[in-house]
Design an enzyme around this catalytic site. Structure first.
Site: not given
Length: 556
Positions: A289-291
């Site tokens: 995801g957004s990491v």
């Protein structure tokens, strides 16, 4: 009685006597040969075995994580032991064996009756029990010295250290990874004695005992305990399925802690299911995801087309590509790159990536180590996957910018963020203690200017007004970090109510020392996001670890 009769009588007796002697000699050379030879060797030949002990596994400070304790194993020689011997039955009762085990042992002894052999009665009994058995003095019952592995920290270090089988062979973890180095070689010394008990000759094939090598890990036992304690609390509090955490020194690649929950007790494997034994930090791949957005930002900075203050229009909060929609939580309007990371805007980061050459993002991810194993050489480590979006079209490239369509392990994420933290050098993580006299090996993936800009923007994600990781703030230290929340992949698509929550933190961000990755698998309730479920666990771990290691606070 005539002389002739006496003569024949004496001759007959002599013949009978000689016949008996000859018969006895033939019987000894045939039927009793094996037993007599064995008894003769027992009287004249002595072979002593010096058991090698398995090397210890120690933490970076020399504290034991795995040690070998002396135990004895009891076995019977069916040639000398009868299955009907009352002493044998008493011995079996003393060992607290099950009825099934007793019946099996007696059947094996009975089957081998009259032949020299080897039947285990019980492995690895305590010295106290072994002493009692020895005092019973049962002919044909023998004790062999062995070593049993003991793990002082049990489930706290289980996933790193692993365990051995009953024969002392490594089965998982470091025990398996360094089995050859840890395993010693038994010594052997044989002599033959003459009739007076003196040494007649020595064997030339004697072997000197070689004990196993001790292994010093990069793990800090105290840090490991802190990480496990707060990860466990976080998993339970969020009613999650599982969780993982890893702490890496950004300058040396040393793994100071690697923990998972649920765990298991390597001293008692009765409830150690395969699921509990899995070291999720490096065996489980998932869409992060957004990491992954910081690596999209790196690709933009490297291109020269974008900088920290470059503005991108994210209105109206969504857009469509080939019939599919990329959307944000709400319409953020025009934002610079810093605020795109702060707000974790899918629209902003994907529009930037779509303006770059198609393979720039995938190439950047691979440069940071995604899509290949880290080099830690841990059993079961997986490489993850980075696609080639050029073959897929614009939508897969857009989703790749916010961590979908690829997968990685928590350790790969830690390795990549460590490169951002240390000035741009990718260093392979290691579980072995680093020798400060030896330069750390690594290679540059970004220059120091880009590294500094990324640290600055990631600090805003945690400490800036409206950042998604406000729950990762520390009172005495600056933190750089990023949250990630993704729906879990299931057959045919993605789950509607099952998530993976991640937070990655770099501390202290003004002078980075450590990267801490926390992953919470399937948190339940409203607080399922990386900023709500994983970030608070990071906060507890980081605050205690930094204080305990004496890292100077960088907040005034």
């Amino acid at each position: 009685m005539s002389k002739a009769w006496r003569y024949f009588f004496i001759l007959f007796v002599l013949i009978i006597a000689i016949g008996i002697v000859v018969f006895k000699l033939i019987h000894m050379q045939s039927v009793e040969h094996e037993r007599l030879a064995k008894e003769g060797q027992n009287r004249s030949q002595r072979t002593t075995i010096s058991r090698a002990y398995r090397g210890m596994i120690l933490d970076r400070e020399g504290k034991p994580l795995a040690i070998s304790t002396p135990v004895d194993s009891i076995w019977a020689d069916p040639y000398f032991v009868s299955a009907d011997d009352p002493k044998l039955l008493t011995l079996l009762d003393k060992l607290d064996l099950s009825s099934a085990d007793k019946m099996e042992i007696l059947a094996r002894i009975k089957k081998g009756q009259g032949r020299s052999g080897f039947v285990y009665i019980k492995r690895q009994v305590s010295p106290f029990v072994a002493s009692e058995i020895q005092q019973m003095n049962i002919k044909g019952i023998h004790l062999d010295r062995e070593f049993k592995r003991y793990y002082p920290d049990a489930e706290i270090t289980a996933h790193v250290v692993g365990f051995t089988n009953i024969d002392g062979k490594g089965q998982e973890g470091v025990e398996l990874q360094y089995d050859k180095a840890l395993t010693g070689k038994d010594g052997k010394r044989s002599i033959h004695r003459d009739l007076k008990g003196g040494v007649a000759r020595k064997n030339e094939d004697d072997q000197i005992v070689k004990h196993g090598q001790d292994i010093y890990l990069s793990i800090d036992r105290k840090v490991q305990y802190i990480a496990y304690k707060y990860l466990k609390e976080g998993v339970i509090e969020n009613n999650a399925a599982a969780g993982s955490a890893v702490i890496v020194n950004v300058h040396t690649g040393e793994v100071l802690a690697m923990v998972n929950y649920p765990s298991y007790n390597p001293n008692n494997l009765q409830n150690a299911t395969a699921d509990k034994r899995r070291n999720r930090v490096l065996t489980d791949v998932y869409e992060p995801g957004s990491v992954m957005k910081p690596f999209a930002a790196v690709a933009g900075l490297k291109s020269g087309k974008y900088d920290v203050d470059t503005v991108i229009d994210t209105s109206p909060g969504f857009y469509r590509l080939n019939g599919r929609t990329v959307r944000d939580f709400r319409n953020y309007g025009e934002m610079d790159l810093r605020h795109i990371l702060m707000k974790s805007s899918n629209v902003g980061i994907s529009r930037m990536v779509l303006s770059l050459p198609a393979n720039d993002l995938a190439d950047t991810m691979r440069e940071f180590g995604f899509g290949r194993i880290t080099g830690i050489a841990f059993p079961g480590e997986r490489s993850g996957f980075v696609p080639s979006p050029r073959k897929w079209g614009e939508f897969p490239l857009a989703t790749l910018s916010f961590g979908y369509g690829m997968n990685a392990t928590a350790l790969q994420i830690a390795q990549a963020y460590a490169a951002i933290a240390n000035g741009g050098k990718l260093i392979h993580p290691t579980l072995l203690r680093h020798d400060p006299q030896i330069p750390t090996q690594g290679y540059p993936v970004i220059d120091k200017d880009i590294s500094a800009k990324m640290l600055d923007m990631l600090t805003s994600v945690v400490e800036g007004l409206g950042g998604t990781a406000s729950k990762a703030r520390l009172s005495r230290y600056h933190v750089a970090g990023k949250t990630g929340t993704v729906r879990k992949a299931v057959a045919g698509g993605y789950a509607t109510d099952s998530y993976m929550a991640t937070f990655v933190g770099i501390v202290p961000s003004s002078d980075p020392q450590f990267v801490i990755v926390v992953v919470i698998d399937d948190p339940k309730g409203q607080a399922y996001g990386g900023g709500s479920a994983a970030a608070p666990v990071f906060t507890e771990i980081a605050a205690h670890v930094l204080s305990m290691l004496g890292v100077p606070p960088d907040k005034k």
